[in-house]
Scaffold this motif. Structure first.
Motif: not given
Length: 612
Positions: A484-487, A270-279, A253-257, A495-496
Motif C-alpha cells: 500500500l505504501m509503495q503504491t 548501507e541501504s538497498l531498495h527500489g529507489d536506488l539506481s542500478q549503478q 522509506i523505513e529502509t532509508q531512514e 511521502r504520503q
C-alpha cells in the motif's frame, strides 16, 4: 554421497566447478541434476535458499546447449535485477571452459542499448527479469522461437510483484515442445497454481520438508515498545561485535531512514531498495559481498535471492505480513551448512505473528532479553583484546621505526600503555553506554485486544483529522501495508502520510489526512495492480464493496430474514395440505370433492383479512 562425475556432469563443467570449490554435490543438486540430464519432463524443485539451486538448474541447462547454434535455447526468469545478475555470473562461472557459450543478463533499470547489441550478436542463454525481456522481445531483439528450456526461479515472487501478464506473454512466445523447470523455497498455494498452469506431466522433487525453515538457523525475538525499536537494534548489533547482517524493513522509506540513522551513529551500514539506481545498487552489493559493508538495510524485494557468503545474522526490524517472506528472509543466513541466526524485533501486537510462523516452519522462537550496557561493554572489550592479541606483526616492516617508538614510550608503564590502547579502541562504547537511554520493559496489557475480525474492521471509524478510504485490493492480492505504501508513493507522489490500515481478504481500508483524501482517491482509481483495475473511494460513501466479501452483511442478513419469514408463512399452508390429504384417505374416492388450492397465491386469497 555421489560425485559430480557420477551425476553425469561433463569434464569441462566439472573442471570449472572444482575451481569454485564444489567438492561434492549438495542434496538438491544430487536429486535434480541426474534427473534433468536423463529425462525430458518438466520439474518443480523445492529446496531452501542457500542449498545450491542455481547449480542444480544451471549445469543441466549448459549440458543441453548446442554450441554450434547461436540461437537462444534456454531462458531463466528471475524477479529482481540482483538475482538476475547473480544467476548470470554463476552460469558463466560453470561454463568457464566451454567454448562458444554466450550467457547474457537483461534487466530493467539499466541502459537497454548494450543489452540489444549483445542479443543481436547471438546469445545461447538469456537470464532476464520479465518486464525487460518483454520490451526486448517486442523490439525484435529477444527471439524465443528456439527456446527449449525455461526456468522460473522464485516464480511466486514474480507473481507477487505483478509479473503475471508478462509471464503469460513470454510463455505464448515459446515453442509448444519447450520444457519448464520451476525452483522455489516453499510450496505455497500460489506456487501450486503456477505449476498447474505452466507445467505439464511434471515431477516434484522435494529436498527437506515442503515449507520448513532452514535447518541451520536459530530463531530469536526481542519484544520492545514501538518507540524503542531503533535503540534495541543498536544494542543487538553492539552485542555481536563480529556481526555481518542484513536488516530487513517493510518499506523503502523505513529502509532509508534506518540506514541513515545507523550511518550517523557511526555504524558501517548501507541501504538497498527500489529507489536506488542500478549503478548504486550494484556498488552497494559489491561492497557488501566483499565485506566492506557490515550491515545492509534492505527491503524484501531488493534482497530477494541475494547470495552472500558468511552472513551471520538476519534482523527483522518488524515482521513481514506474509510468512513466506519470513522464510526467504531467514534463509539468507545458515547457508552451505553454516549456522546462522534470524532475529526479530517486535512489539506486543506482533506476538501472534511469531506463533503463526512457528506453526508454519515447525520451529520454536527463543524469547531473548535486550542486552544490558554491561554485557555489551564486556563483549566489545573482549573483541578489542582479541584483536590486539591476534594482530600479526611484520618485524621487517616496522623495524625502521622501532627506535623512535621505544624512545617515545620509554617512560610509560606497560599497564598504563595497555589501558590507553584499550581506551582508544573501546572508549566510544564506554562513553555511550555510561549514559545510554534505557529501554523500558514491555508491560503486558491484561486487556490486550485480540486481532480484529473482518466484521470488526468494517466497523472501525477514522481517527480525528483523517478520512477512511476503501480500496478493492486485499490480502489475496498480496496487498499488505508495504505494498500500500509503495503504491501510494508511486502514484500519489511524495511521502504520503497514512493512518490506521485494515486489511481484509479481498478489500482494504486505510486512513489518510482529510486534506489528502480527494487527491489519493483520484490518483489510485483506474490504475492496475497485478492485472486488476483499482477502485478507491470514501469508505462511508462509496466503499460498500465489503458486502461482496464479508461472511454476513446487512444485505445477506436481510435476505436470510426474508427467507425465514417465507418459510414460517409456508408452515401452516403445508400443514393444512397434509391434514386434508390425510383426512381424504378415509373418504371413498367418489365422495371426495376437488382438492383446495394450497398454492401460495391460493392460500393468500383464503387468509382472513384483518378488521380495520
Amino acid at each position: 554421497m555421489k560425485t559430480f562425475e557420477e551425476l553425469g556432469v561433463s569434464g569441462v563443467i566439472r573442471k570449472a566447478i572444482e575451481e569454485l570449490g564444489f567438492v561434492q554435490p549438495m542434496p538438491v543438486q544430487e536429486e535434480v541434476i541426474p534427473y534433468l540430464l536423463g529425462n525430458e519432463n518438466d520439474i518443480i524443485a523445492l529446496a531452501q535458499t542457500g542449498t545450491g539451486k542455481t547449480a542444480a538448474f544451471g549445469i543441466p541447462l549448459l549440458e543441453r546447449i548446442d554450441t554450434s547454434r547461436r540461437e537462444t535455447q534456454a531462458l531463466v526468469l528471475s524477479p529482481t535485477r540482483e538475482l538476475c545478475l547473480q544467476i548470470t555470473d554463476d552460469i558463466r562461472d560453470f561454463a568457464k571452459y566451454m567454448d562458444g557459450i554466450h550467457v547474457e543478463a537483461v534487466y530493467g533499470g539499466a541502459s537497454i542499448e548494450p543489452q540489444m547489441r549483445a542479443l543481436k550478436k547471438g546469445v545461447n542463454i538469456i537470464v532476464a527479469t520479465p518486464g525487460r525481456l518483454i520490451d526486448l522481445k517486442n523490439r525484435g531483439y529477444a527471439k524465443l522461437e528456439q527456446v527449449t528450456n525455461i526456468v522460473l526461479d522464485e516464480a511466486d515472487e514474480m507473481l507477487n510483484m505483478g509479473f503475471s501478464d508478462s509471464i503469460n506473454e513470454i510463455f505464448e512466445s515459446l515453442p509448444a515442445d519447450h520444457h519448464t523447470l520451476m525452483f522455489s523455497a516453499t510450496m505455497s498455494r500460489e506456487v501450486e497454481r503456477i505449476a498447474k498452469q505452466y507445467l505439464h506431466d511434471y515431477k516434484e522433487i522435494v529436498v527437506g520438508s515442503r515449507n520448513e525453515g532452514a535447518e541451520n538457523v536459530n530463531h530469536v525475538y526481542y519484544m520492545v515498545n514501538a518507540k524503542d525499536k531503533y535503540l534495541a537494534l543498536k544494542r543487538i548489533v553492539d552485542y555481536y561485535p563480529r556481526i555481518f547482517a542484513i536488516i530487513f524493513c517493510r518499506t523503502k522509506i523505513e529502509t532509508q531512514e534506518i540506514a541513515d540513522k545507523l550511518i550517523k551513529d557511526g555504524y558501517n551500514a548501507e541501504s538497498l531498495h527500489g529507489d536506488l539506481s542500478q549503478q548504486q545498487r550494484d556498488l552497494t552489493m559489491q561492497k557488501f559481498r566483499n565485506h566492506l559493508t557490515q550491515l545492509l538495510v534492505a527491503t524484501d524485494v531488493a534482497a530477494r535471492g541475494l547470495d552472500v557468503d558468511d552472513l551471520t545474522h538476519v534482523i527483522n526490524f518488524g515482521l513481514p505480513d506474509d510468512i513466506e517472506n519470513y522464510t526467504h528472509r531467514s534463509g539468507r543466513t545458515g547457508r552451505a551448512g553454516k549456522k546462522g541466526t534470524s532475529i526479530s524485533i517486535i512489539h506486543s501486537r506482533e506476538k501472534h505473528k511469531i506463533r503463526n510462523i512457528e506453526k508454519e516452519i515447525g520451529k520454536e522462537f527463543v524469547k531473548a532479553e535486550i542486552p544490558s550496557a554491561e554485557e555489551i561493554c564486556k563483549k566489545q572489550l573482549y573483541k578489542v583484546m582479541d584483536q590486539i592479541v591476534k594482530t600479526d606483526v611484520d618485524d621487517e616492516e616496522i623495524a625502521p621505526f622501532m627506535q623512535d617508538i621505544n624512545r617515545y614510550f620509554e617512560y610509560i608503564d606497560k599497564d598504563e600503555l595497555i589501558k590507553k590502547i584499550v581506551s582508544l579502541e573501546f572508549g566510544k562504547f564506554l562513553a555511550y553506554y555510561a549514559d545510554a537511554p534505557e529501554i523500558e520493559a514491555v508491560v503486558p496489557d491484561k486487556k490486550e485486544k485480540k486481532p480484529q475480525s473482518d466484521r470488526q474492521k468494517l466497523q472501525n471509524k477514522a481517527q480525528k483529522g483523517y478520512r477512511r478510504l476503501f480500496i478493492n485490493l486485499g490480502k489475496r492480492d498480496g496487498f499488505y501495508p508495504g505494498e500500500l505504501m509503495q503504491t501510494l508513493n508511486r502514484f500519489v507522489g511524495g511521502r504520503q502520510e497514512v493512518g490506521h490500515i485494515d486489511l481484509l481478504d479481498t478489500i482494504s481500508y486505510f486512513e489518510v489526512p482529510e486534506k489528502d483524501a480527494k487527491k489519493v482517491m483520484i490518483q489510485l482509481t483506474g490504475i492496475r495492480y497485478k492485472g486488476r483495475q483499482v477502485r478507491c473511494n470514501d469508505a462511508d460513501e462509496g466503499g460498500k464493496g465489503a458486502k461482496d466479501t464479508t461472511p454476513v452483511t446487512r444485505e445477506k442478513r436481510g435476505r436470510r430474514g426474508s427467507l425465514l419469514k417465507r418459510q414460517n408463512d409456508e408452515k401452516p399452508r403445508r400443514q393444512k395440505k397434509d391434514d386434508w390429504r390425510s383426512l381424504m384417505n378415509h373418504v371413498p374416492r367418489d365422495l371426495r370433492g376437488p382438492e383446495p388450492d394450497f398454492s401460495e397465491e391460493g392460500w393468500a386469497m383464503r387468509k382472513p383479512r384483518k378488521k380495520k
